[in-house]
Design a protein around this motif. Structure first.
Motif, mmCIF file in Angstrom:
data_model
loop_
_atom_site.group_PDB
_atom_site.id
_atom_site.type_symbol
_atom_site.label_atom_id
_atom_site.label_comp_id
_atom_site.label_asym_id
_atom_site.label_seq_id
_atom_site.Cartn_x
_atom_site.Cartn_y
_atom_site.Cartn_z
ATOM 1 N N GLY A 40 -43.512 -67.360 -60.000
ATOM 2 C CA GLY A 40 -42.710 -68.519 -60.389
ATOM 3 C C GLY A 40 -43.397 -69.436 -61.383
ATOM 4 N N LEU A 41 -44.492 -68.963 -61.988
ATOM 5 C CA LEU A 41 -45.240 -69.821 -62.919
ATOM 6 C C LEU A 41 -44.365 -70.309 -64.069
ATOM 7 C CD1 LEU A 41 -48.558 -67.777 -63.072
ATOM 8 C CD2 LEU A 41 -48.200 -69.960 -61.932
ATOM 9 N N GLU A 42 -43.486 -69.430 -64.526
ATOM 10 C CA GLU A 42 -42.581 -69.786 -65.616
ATOM 11 C C GLU A 42 -41.748 -71.028 -65.249
ATOM 12 O OE1 GLU A 42 -42.064 -67.985 -68.507
ATOM 13 O OE2 GLU A 42 -40.049 -68.532 -69.162
ATOM 14 N N GLY A 43 -41.210 -71.001 -64.043
ATOM 15 C CA GLY A 43 -40.388 -72.128 -63.594
ATOM 16 C C GLY A 43 -41.210 -73.391 -63.441
ATOM 17 N N PHE A 238 -44.625 -66.013 -67.964
ATOM 18 C CA PHE A 238 -44.845 -64.587 -67.728
ATOM 19 C C PHE A 238 -46.103 -64.113 -68.457
ATOM 20 C CE2 PHE A 238 -40.189 -64.709 -66.955
ATOM 21 C CZ PHE A 238 -40.251 -64.342 -65.629
ATOM 22 N N MET A 239 -46.332 -64.678 -69.650
ATOM 23 C CA MET A 239 -47.562 -64.338 -70.359
ATOM 24 C C MET A 239 -48.771 -64.785 -69.553
ATOM 25 S SD MET A 239 -46.836 -62.778 -73.123
ATOM 26 C CE MET A 239 -48.287 -62.866 -74.147
ATOM 27 N N ALA A 240 -48.666 -65.970 -68.943
ATOM 28 C CA ALA A 240 -49.774 -66.473 -68.130
ATOM 29 C C ALA A 240 -49.992 -65.568 -66.919
ATOM 30 C CB ALA A 240 -49.489 -67.903 -67.684
ATOM 31 N N PHE A 260 -57.165 -64.531 -75.670
ATOM 32 C CA PHE A 260 -56.768 -63.362 -76.445
ATOM 33 C C PHE A 260 -55.275 -63.406 -76.787
ATOM 34 C CE2 PHE A 260 -54.745 -59.193 -76.218
ATOM 35 C CZ PHE A 260 -55.240 -58.664 -77.397
ATOM 36 N N PHE A 261 -54.439 -63.723 -75.782
ATOM 37 C CA PHE A 261 -52.995 -63.821 -76.048
ATOM 38 C C PHE A 261 -52.714 -64.901 -77.088
ATOM 39 C CE2 PHE A 261 -51.831 -62.173 -71.571
ATOM 40 C CZ PHE A 261 -51.857 -60.879 -72.047
#
Lengths: 318, 377
Positions: A40-43, A238-240, A260-261
């Protein structure tokens, strides 16, 4: 364009794009090391971004330059409150962690936009006036070679993020709290037997992830997007999450993966200003970060192993 | 506490979750002084009050059924396929492209060809993640997230740079497909007040039946489920984990691709540049979670979501309430489904104590710990 300017441009834009990912992936590391999977990091980032933008718009005139920094705090606190939903659902109510995390992702964008509509009567906010600009470290910026690349016109939150990730690594691996947290993620039964409050530690893990995810969202909103709308946070969380897995659930790993990302993302954005890169069709630059991630993962990391009890509910027997 | 049979409880829990979700939405509306009764009544009348509304609701549900089945197949095998949006998008662009490039073929050849091409495109995208997982143990959550972005940008590039200009109106939109590549059926559309309902719904119903049959009646389905439930025991029993990982991801992506196909050949009749991951992917995930991964559950959940989404548009115009409330209600419903353990506490099984059966949609790693998962409920 000489090498120096190219390097400093690359480094500063890498920093800008990595910072939100660093904070958020650190949050993920803490949550998952305590045994609670957090998709749920995105949220959480979305709520952090929303709160910081509203705060920034409301108080910019009275707080001036301090506003974005206080916005970070506000974003973090709101993220933490929002993550409480995940904590209660998974720790007390035996919810599946992935479903509960998905609920955060489903809930945050409409809630943010609904509140924006209710407060401002339109679908997206105005642009904020006080954002994180570029910052030069007094003294450090004058060091030859290194100074202009790393410390002049750079992003202050990025340095904060790097310091925080070292501190969080130290806490996770060198302190009693960290050991207990990891114990709850590896083997909650054993931890409980040793008298560790598993529920308490897991609450700590999730709430820390809420705090850091909220900060991550607040950084993104106040350094990159500049306002809040439905499309402010699209995929950064989502990247995180990917950075956290990439970094093998380790704070320093998460930070390096985020850098890097950030580097790959900034290449695709500033690539057209750079010699050589401006001849590559933009699609290759756009998909490069994602392809490289998969390739590196396959070649060098193989199977990434989560903490043993990550995603498992622990129900204390009575 | 009410005494009910375990079977009744299984039906009651989602119903209570749905009601609770609506109540959460109502509370939020009350806080911001909107009228929830007006909101919900305008929602249901615009989704179900006339033939056009019903047609649009069915149309909205069609791709969701496919993407939800896609999610459910992967999750049966213990995977979290978060790449549904990319797989659906690949299916959408491919099917439209095939139709536009071969407009002269007869319908009986062209339509199946386009559908199959779209399904293969979705299956291919998911297959990459499945193959990497099977071969190298690469975490499918990362690869499917990354593939979403790769597909998003690649589709943009393919359409704007590779597709012949003759097939496009401008850089961002393709031409409309000819009727012989379309899923629209004239009598069906006119029966439902000229809505965009199309033959996709029949295919979706067949798809749901096939999904049920595959999972419950075939060896492949059984193996997929056992690999998901316990990969070690399955390997001990002689099943190939690698093969089943690959199969389940390919099937999952195929269904997701089909979702994109009906969106293209049915709903929009063209393809246009997408800037973010497709909605039908994320919504399909929610539908599968609410439907508990069963075929019948997915059908019902897809229709409920579509009523909310189509009705929400009406609610926004008629009652002036922000559309977002619909998505909040959906998220709240999924939340209550997730905490069904608590809702289950309201009821007592009237037979001997049976342990709560929790949602079976979680990944395989979410194996229940033996000592902790006692039948306390």
């Amino acid at each position: 364009m000489n090498l120096m300017t190219i390097l400093s441009l690359l480094v500063s834009s890498t920093f800008v794009y990595s910072t939100p990912l660093i904070f958020t992936s650190l949050g993920g590391v803490y949550s998952e090391n305590s045994g609670i999977t957090n998709v749920g990091l995105e949220g959480i980032m979305t709520m952090g971004a929303f709160a910081s933008v509203v705060f920034n718009l409301t108080f910019a005139s009275s707080l001036g330059k301090l506003t974005p920094w206080l916005g970070l705090v506000v974003g973090g606190v709101v993220g933490m409150i929002f993550s409480l939903l995940h904590a209660v659902a998974t720790i007390n109510f035996h919810a599946d962690h992935v479903i509960s995390g998905t609920v955060l992702n489903l809930m945050a964008p409409p809630l943010g936009v609904f509140l924006v509509k209710a407060i401002y009567d339109k679908g997206q906010t105005e642009n904020i006036t006080q954002s994180f600009g570029y910052f030069s470290f007094p003294g450090l910026a004058d060091i030859p070679v290194i100074g202009p690349i790393f410390f002049r016109n750079t992003s202050a939150p990025a340095w904060l993020a790097i310091v925080v990730s070292i501190a969080l690594w130290w806490i996770l691996y060198k302190t009693r709290f960290g050991l207990r947290l990891r114990a709850c993620g590896e083997n909650p039964q054993a931890a409980d037997t040793m008298g560790i409050n598993v529920y308490g530690m897991r609450y700590a893990g999730v709430l820390i992830s809420g705090l850091l995810g909220g900060v991550g969202g607040a950084v993104f909103a106040q350094a990159i997007s500049g306002n809040f709308s439905i499309s402010t946070i699209v995929g950064q969380g989502f990247m995180a999450l990917a950075a956290m897995i990439f970094g093998k659930w380790n704070p320093l790993g998460g930070m390096l993966a985020s850098l890097f990302f950030g580097f790959a993302q900034s290449l695709s954005i500033i690539g057209n200003q750079l010699p050589f890169f401006n001849h590559i069709p933009s699609v290759y630059m756009q998909i490069a970060p994602y392809v490289i991630t998969i390739v590196i993962l396959v070649l060098f990391f193989g199977k990434s192993v989560a903490p043993a009890a990550d995603g498992q509910n622990y129900i204390k027997s009575k | 506490m009410l005494k009910v049979k375990p079977k009744t409880k299984k039906i009651l829990v989602p119903i209570i979750s749905i009601l609770a979700g609506f109540i959460v939405g109502a509370l939020i509306m009350l806080v911001w002084s909107y009228n929830p009764i007006e909101a919900y009544s305008s929602m249901f009348t615009s989704a179900l009050g006339n033939m056009n509304g019903i047609g649009e609701t069915i149309r909205e549900a069609t791709p969701l059924i496919f993407t939800a089945i896609g999610f459910a197949i992967a999750s049966n095998a213990g995977f979290f396929n978060i790449g549904l949006p990319g797989q659906a998008q690949a299916g959408w662009l491919t099917s439209i492209w095939v139709v536009l490039a071969n407009q002269n073929l007869p319908k009986i050849v062209l339509l199946p060809l386009a559908i199959i091409a779209g399904v293969i495109a979705g299956a291919f995208v998911a297959g990459i993640a499945g193959w990497l997982r099977a071969q190298f143990g690469t975490n499918e959550v990362i690869t499917t997230i990354m593939l979403n972005y790769i597909v998003l940008y690649s589709c943009q590039y393919l359409m704007q740079q590779v597709m012949s200009q003759k097939l496009r109106i401008d850089t961002d939109t393709t031409k409309t497909i000819a009727p012989n590549g379309s899923l629209r059926i004239e009598w069906l559309s006119s029966m439902f007040g000229d809505s965009r309902i199309n033959a996709g719904i029949f295919l979706a119903l067949i798809g749901a039946f096939l999904y049920w049959y595959l999972m419950k009646k075939t060896t492949t389905g059984f193996e997929i489920r056992s690999v998901g439930a316990n990969p070690y025991a399955s390997r001990y029993a002689g099943m190939s984990t690698k093969k089943n990982i690959l199969y389940s991801m390919i099937l999952s992506g195929g269904f997701a691709g089909f979702g994109g196909v009906v969106q293209g050949l049915g709903t929009y009749q063209n393809y246009f540049t997408q800037t973010t991951s497709l909605d039908i992917g994320w919504d399909g995930l929610s539908v599968a979670l609410l439907g508990g991964g069963t075929a019948i559950g997915i059908l019902l959940a897809a229709f409920l979501f579509s009523i909310l989404k189509i009705g929400g548009l009406g609610m926004q115009t008629i009652a002036g309430i922000p559309y977002e409330i619909v998505s909040i209600v959906i998220a709240a419903i999924i939340f209550f489904v997730a905490i069904q353990y608590v809702i289950g506490l309201l009821f007592k099984n009237n037979k001997e104590k049976v342990p709560n059966s929790e949602a079976e949609t979680g990944p395989a790693t979410v194996s229940k710990t033996t000592t902790s998962e006692g039948g306390q409920g």
